[in-house]
Design an enzyme around this catalytic site. Structure first.
Site, PDB file in Angstrom:
ATOM      1  N   HIS A   1       3.012  -0.119  -2.639  1.00 57.00           N
ATOM      2  CA  HIS A   1       3.830  -1.376  -2.793  1.00 57.00           C
ATOM      3  C   HIS A   1       5.168  -1.551  -2.850  1.00 57.00           C
ATOM      4  O   HIS A   1       5.600  -2.380  -3.631  1.00 57.00           O
ATOM      5  CB  HIS A   1       2.949  -2.275  -3.749  1.00 57.00           C
TER       6      HIS A   1
ATOM      7  N   ASP B   1     -11.525   1.362  -3.288  1.00 59.93           N
ATOM      8  CA  ASP B   1      -9.857   1.437  -3.195  1.00 59.93           C
ATOM      9  C   ASP B   1      -9.599   1.780  -2.032  1.00 59.93           C
ATOM     10  O   ASP B   1      -8.731   2.789  -1.652  1.00 59.93           O
ATOM     11  CB  ASP B   1      -9.269   2.110  -4.357  1.00 59.93           C
TER      12      ASP B   1
ATOM     13  N   GLU C   1      -6.663  -7.168   0.298  1.00 59.26           N
ATOM     14  CA  GLU C   1      -5.192  -7.080   0.761  1.00 59.26           C
ATOM     15  C   GLU C   1      -5.287  -6.943   2.183  1.00 59.26           C
ATOM     16  O   GLU C   1      -5.269  -5.900   2.777  1.00 59.26           O
ATOM     17  CB  GLU C   1      -4.313  -6.064  -0.138  1.00 59.26           C
TER      18      GLU C   1
ATOM     19  N   HIS D   1      -1.607  -9.933  -3.167  1.00 61.03           N
ATOM     20  CA  HIS D   1      -2.246  -8.931  -3.730  1.00 61.03           C
ATOM     21  C   HIS D   1      -3.129  -9.672  -4.990  1.00 61.03           C
ATOM     22  O   HIS D   1      -3.382  -9.431  -6.039  1.00 61.03           O
ATOM     23  CB  HIS D   1      -1.419  -7.952  -4.579  1.00 61.03           C
ATOM     24  N   VAL D   2      -3.712 -10.944  -4.518  1.00 63.97           N
ATOM     25  CA  VAL D   2      -4.457 -11.654  -5.500  1.00 63.97           C
ATOM     26  C   VAL D   2      -5.432 -11.010  -5.830  1.00 63.97           C
ATOM     27  O   VAL D   2      -6.283 -10.635  -5.186  1.00 63.97           O
ATOM     28  CB  VAL D   2      -4.413 -13.233  -5.003  1.00 63.97           C
ATOM     29  N   TYR D   3      -6.014 -11.203  -7.171  1.00 61.13           N
ATOM     30  CA  TYR D   3      -7.320 -10.731  -7.629  1.00 61.13           C
ATOM     31  C   TYR D   3      -8.282 -11.785  -8.137  1.00 61.13           C
ATOM     32  O   TYR D   3      -7.639 -12.718  -8.920  1.00 61.13           O
ATOM     33  CB  TYR D   3      -7.151  -9.914  -8.979  1.00 61.13           C
TER      34      TYR D   3
ATOM     35  N   ASN E   1       0.747  -1.213   0.033  1.00 61.13           N
ATOM     36  CA  ASN E   1      -0.005  -0.076  -0.202  1.00 61.13           C
ATOM     37  C   ASN E   1       0.757   1.262   0.023  1.00 61.13           C
ATOM     38  O   ASN E   1       2.049   1.131  -0.537  1.00 61.13           O
ATOM     39  CB  ASN E   1      -1.238  -0.173   1.010  1.00 61.13           C
ATOM     40  N   ARG E   2       0.302   2.376   0.409  1.00 66.13           N
ATOM     41  CA  ARG E   2       0.908   3.727  -0.074  1.00 66.13           C
ATOM     42  C   ARG E   2       1.768   4.199   1.164  1.00 66.13           C
ATOM     43  O   ARG E   2       1.217   4.095   2.245  1.00 66.13           O
ATOM     44  CB  ARG E   2      -0.243   4.659  -0.632  1.00 66.13           C
TER      45      ARG E   2
END
Ligand code: BGC
Length: 404
Positions: free
Chosen positions: A156, A303, A369, A231-233, A130-131
């Site tokens: 990330h 998000d 996540e 980070h699986v989608y 993340n940021r």
């Protein structure tokens, strides 16, 4: 091939896998994998549900000559493929309620696409998932700068995060689970982070369709910050099959962390009650996605980091359950982490195709996540992400695959 699984992939995994006919059956996606509900139990028995197996194949070579492998492990029903590139979940093949198996995880069938295109598909993300605002933070009065790679912020782990590194892999297998322990040693100063960080992330699949992720990190030399996640989608109807608007989500979070225009938390913990962020009762992801709530406008959808409900005595909490009503697949997430970024695939824009040769468009998948909160190093009210020499960081997240 209803799954658009490339034929050579089927041959490589099912044919060359050496798992035996029973387990290999779980890898097939053709008409023979479909059964009426009353036949499913018999099919499970035939497939050997409960039989654990794993194999390793070459996947590619990085431009600087490092070999990348793919590990495929199965319990005869759920089959997971993972790359040593980024300790990445490449495929998750699970049956629907009729026993029809598809890959539900977004990804690619080749290494160059992962290196050039991947928005962290399936990757183990670090050193800081993340940021971090403007890529800046301080520990004990020492200021550090991480490369900026998302507007004016770091995302990330900077420009070359753990998702773009080759991890060491070791097979782990017991009578109840099978998988891979991935290790990556990040040198002091890599991407601007202080201290040599050793991360060990162990992915195991058990006989009850639980994919368990155990994170373990230690640092030497200097204190650092870390926020490892995966980070699986997912698209529970199958990757490349279109929008996830109709997926039903239940999310155990009384609050979320609202963000500024750069998706950096404002520092507030805002109750979700009465907002489109309240998923405490199961609700379709698309039901309020287009509302004019300012936070949805900023994020182009969801998000956001959610503040998860309290953990139980074992440190774990129910975090979320996703259900795709047509095929019936579910994924349930439990975690020891205090937060989770729920991302509704807003920046997928159809510019490339994934493993099934289908374009991934906005809202075609979700990521969930589990993590510490974004920008924690600059947010005194958030739980700390500092790791000091001599300390051990551990966390666990479990994805349970099922049908309903
Ligand atoms: C971020 C999104 C980003 C995505 C892929 C998520 O964790 O919150 O903003 O687009 O990762 O990079």
């Amino acid at each position: 091939m209803p799954d658009n699984l490339p034929r050579r992939q089927v041959l490589r995994t099912a044919g060359a896998l050496g798992l035996g006919a029973a387990a290999a059956g779980a890898l097939q996606t053709g008409a023979d994998a479909v059964g009426t509900p009353d036949k499913v139990a018999a099919m499970d028995a035939q497939r050997g549900h409960g039989r654990l197996d794993i194999r390793k194949d070459p996947f590619g070579t990085t431009p600087d000559g490092q070999a990348v492998d793919v590990y495929t492990f199965t319990n005869g029903r759920v089959t997971i493929s993972m790359l040593t590139w980024g300790a990445t979940i490449q495929r998750v093949d699970t049956p629907d309620r009729r026993g029809h198996t598809k890959n539900i995880s977004l990804g690619f069938d080749n290494l160059p696409d992962y290196a050039a295109l991947s928005p962290y598909f399936g990757a183990t993300v670090g050193r800081y998932g993340n940021r971090i605002a403007k890529g800046k933070f301080s520990i004990d009065g020492h200021a550090y700068q991480i490369p900026i790679n998302n507007g004016e912020n770091a995302l990330h782990g900077g420009t070359i995060g753990f998702d773009k590194r080759v991890w060491k892999a070791k097979v782990v297998q017991s009578s109840s689970a099978v998988g891979v322990a991935f290790t990556y040693v990040s040198p002091d100063g890599e991407m601007g982070f202080p201290g040599e960080l050793t991360s060990k992330v162990t992915y195991t699949l058990d006989k009850h369709d639980n994919l368990r992720i155990d994170y373990h990190a230690t640092v030497t030399g200097k204190p650092t910050i870390q926020n490892l996640t995966n980070h699986v989608y997912f698209n529970l109807a199958g990757e490349g099959s279109g929008s996830i608007d109709g997926h039903i989500l239940q999310l155990n979070a009384p609050k979320f962390t609202p963000v500024d225009a750069g998706l950096i938390p404002t520092g507030e913990l805002t109750p979700v009650a009465g907002t489109p962020f309240d998923f405490n009762q199961p609700t379709a992801i698309g039901a309020r996605l287009r509302d004019d709530h300012p936070q949805l406008v900023i994020g182009r959808g969801y998000d956001h980091n959610f503040v998860l409900g309290k953990a139980g005595a074992d440190g774990m909490r129910f975090a979320a359950r996703f259900w795709e009503p047509a095929a019936g697949r579910t994924v349930t997430v439990h975690t020891s982490q205090p937060g989770a970024q729920f991302y509704s695939g807003n920046f997928l824009d159809g510019t490339f195709q994934g493993i099934g040769n289908r374009a991934y468009r906005q809202g075609d998948a979700f990521a969930f996540e589990t993590q510490h909160f974004p920008d924690s190093p600059n947010q005194p009210n958030f739980p700390s992400t500092v790791l000091r020499p001599g300390e051990v960081f551990t966390s666990t997240t479990v994805y349970t695959f099922g049908t309903k």
